[in-house]
Motif scaffolding. Structure first.
Motif, PDB file in Angstrom:
ATOM      1  N   TYR A  27       0.826  -1.200   0.000  1.00  0.00           N
ATOM      2  CA  TYR A  27       0.000   0.000   0.000  1.00  0.00           C
ATOM      3  C   TYR A  27       0.862   1.254   0.000  1.00  0.00           C
ATOM      4  O   TYR A  27       1.884   1.319   0.686  1.00  0.00           O
ATOM      5  CB  TYR A  27      -0.891  -0.018   1.251  1.00  0.00           C
ATOM      6  CG  TYR A  27      -1.604   1.282   1.503  1.00  0.00           C
ATOM      7  CD1 TYR A  27      -1.073   2.219   2.393  1.00  0.00           C
ATOM      8  CD2 TYR A  27      -2.795   1.575   0.850  1.00  0.00           C
ATOM      9  CE1 TYR A  27      -1.727   3.418   2.613  1.00  0.00           C
ATOM     10  CE2 TYR A  27      -3.448   2.767   1.074  1.00  0.00           C
ATOM     11  CZ  TYR A  27      -2.910   3.686   1.954  1.00  0.00           C
ATOM     12  OH  TYR A  27      -3.547   4.873   2.174  1.00  0.00           O
ATOM     13  N   ASN A  29       0.203   5.682   0.045  1.00  0.00           N
ATOM     14  CA  ASN A  29      -0.805   6.734   0.155  1.00  0.00           C
ATOM     15  C   ASN A  29      -1.105   7.366  -1.197  1.00  0.00           C
ATOM     16  O   ASN A  29      -2.238   7.695  -1.491  1.00  0.00           O
ATOM     17  CB  ASN A  29      -0.343   7.831   1.124  1.00  0.00           C
ATOM     18  CG  ASN A  29      -0.485   7.403   2.563  1.00  0.00           C
ATOM     19  OD1 ASN A  29      -1.425   6.705   2.934  1.00  0.00           O
ATOM     20  ND2 ASN A  29       0.455   7.806   3.387  1.00  0.00           N
ATOM     21  N   SER A  50      -4.860   8.776  -1.063  1.00  0.00           N
ATOM     22  CA  SER A  50      -5.743   7.839  -0.374  1.00  0.00           C
ATOM     23  C   SER A  50      -6.831   8.509   0.458  1.00  0.00           C
ATOM     24  O   SER A  50      -7.937   7.989   0.575  1.00  0.00           O
ATOM     25  CB  SER A  50      -4.925   6.905   0.514  1.00  0.00           C
ATOM     26  OG  SER A  50      -4.213   7.652   1.471  1.00  0.00           O
ATOM     27  N   ASP A  53      -9.708   9.662  -1.594  1.00  0.00           N
ATOM     28  CA  ASP A  53      -9.457   9.360  -3.010  1.00  0.00           C
ATOM     29  C   ASP A  53      -9.452  10.624  -3.868  1.00  0.00           C
ATOM     30  O   ASP A  53     -10.103  10.686  -4.920  1.00  0.00           O
ATOM     31  CB  ASP A  53     -10.496   8.378  -3.537  1.00  0.00           C
ATOM     32  CG  ASP A  53     -10.185   6.961  -3.113  1.00  0.00           C
ATOM     33  OD1 ASP A  53     -11.068   6.094  -3.259  1.00  0.00           O
ATOM     34  OD2 ASP A  53      -9.065   6.721  -2.627  1.00  0.00           O
ATOM     35  N   ARG A  69      -8.618   3.656  -7.869  1.00  0.00           N
ATOM     36  CA  ARG A  69      -7.787   2.632  -7.238  1.00  0.00           C
ATOM     37  C   ARG A  69      -8.649   1.638  -6.483  1.00  0.00           C
ATOM     38  O   ARG A  69      -9.743   1.976  -6.016  1.00  0.00           O
ATOM     39  CB  ARG A  69      -6.735   3.241  -6.313  1.00  0.00           C
ATOM     40  CG  ARG A  69      -7.239   3.999  -5.127  1.00  0.00           C
ATOM     41  CD  ARG A  69      -6.113   4.745  -4.409  1.00  0.00           C
ATOM     42  NE  ARG A  69      -5.101   3.843  -3.854  1.00  0.00           N
ATOM     43  CZ  ARG A  69      -3.996   4.246  -3.233  1.00  0.00           C
ATOM     44  NH1 ARG A  69      -3.740   5.544  -3.123  1.00  0.00           N
ATOM     45  NH2 ARG A  69      -3.140   3.382  -2.737  1.00  0.00           N
ATOM     46  N   TYR A  71      -8.366  -0.738  -3.295  1.00  0.00           N
ATOM     47  CA  TYR A  71      -7.527  -0.955  -2.122  1.00  0.00           C
ATOM     48  C   TYR A  71      -7.394  -2.434  -1.762  1.00  0.00           C
ATOM     49  O   TYR A  71      -6.420  -2.830  -1.141  1.00  0.00           O
ATOM     50  CB  TYR A  71      -8.084  -0.174  -0.941  1.00  0.00           C
ATOM     51  CG  TYR A  71      -7.931   1.311  -1.107  1.00  0.00           C
ATOM     52  CD1 TYR A  71      -8.951   2.078  -1.637  1.00  0.00           C
ATOM     53  CD2 TYR A  71      -6.741   1.939  -0.758  1.00  0.00           C
ATOM     54  CE1 TYR A  71      -8.801   3.444  -1.812  1.00  0.00           C
ATOM     55  CE2 TYR A  71      -6.583   3.302  -0.933  1.00  0.00           C
ATOM     56  CZ  TYR A  71      -7.616   4.049  -1.457  1.00  0.00           C
ATOM     57  OH  TYR A  71      -7.458   5.388  -1.630  1.00  0.00           O
ATOM     58  N   ASP A  74      -4.417  -3.351  -3.921  1.00  0.00           N
ATOM     59  CA  ASP A  74      -3.375  -2.325  -4.154  1.00  0.00           C
ATOM     60  C   ASP A  74      -3.135  -2.084  -5.640  1.00  0.00           C
ATOM     61  O   ASP A  74      -1.990  -2.129  -6.121  1.00  0.00           O
ATOM     62  CB  ASP A  74      -2.075  -2.729  -3.455  1.00  0.00           C
ATOM     63  CG  ASP A  74      -2.191  -2.733  -1.950  1.00  0.00           C
ATOM     64  OD1 ASP A  74      -1.615  -3.629  -1.314  1.00  0.00           O
ATOM     65  OD2 ASP A  74      -2.885  -1.840  -1.419  1.00  0.00           O
TER      66      ASP A  74
END
Length: 120
Positions: A27, A29, A50, A53, A69, A71, A74
């Motif tokens: 991960y 940010n 992040s 978003d 994205r 999560y 990833d």
């Protein structure tokens, strides 16, 4: 294991669409896309932070490209619509812990890139 791996590039005609993916090994940010056309410097295309978003786009792609994205795995995506020949180049995925603007020198992690070619 590579940190960032791009996929989804290809050749399309002007007006067409592509979807790029970047799979990260962990991960971050901030996830971002840059591109480098023939004879050009690397330029920021889109980034996503992040917290809520929040997306950011380069002026030349606003309204045509969309970054998102997932999560769970990833992964960051870039939808490229209404493609133009000037969008041709190698598209790179980049990641950073705390920076999400378009100074490429600030990014710690890079993928190897995926080629996008748009013909007239």
């Amino acid at each position: 294991r590579e940190q960032l791996v791009e996929s989804g590039g290809g050749s399309v005609q002007a007006g067409g669409s592509l979807r790029l993916s970047c799979a990260a090994s962990r991960y971050y940010n901030c996830m971002a896309w840059f591109r480098q056309g023939p004879g050009n410097e690397r330029e920021g295309v889109a980034s996503i932070w992040s917290f809520r978003d929040v997306p950011r786009y380069g002026d030349s792609v606003k309204g045509r490209f969309t970054i998102s994205r997932a999560y769970a795995d990833d992964t960051v995506y870039l939808e490229l619509n209404s493609l133009k020949p000037e969008d041709t180049g190698i598209y790179y995925c980049a990641a950073h812990i705390s920076y999400c603007l378009f100074d490429s020198k600030r990014y710690n992690y890079w993928g190897r890139g995926t080629q996008v070619t748009v013909s007239p």
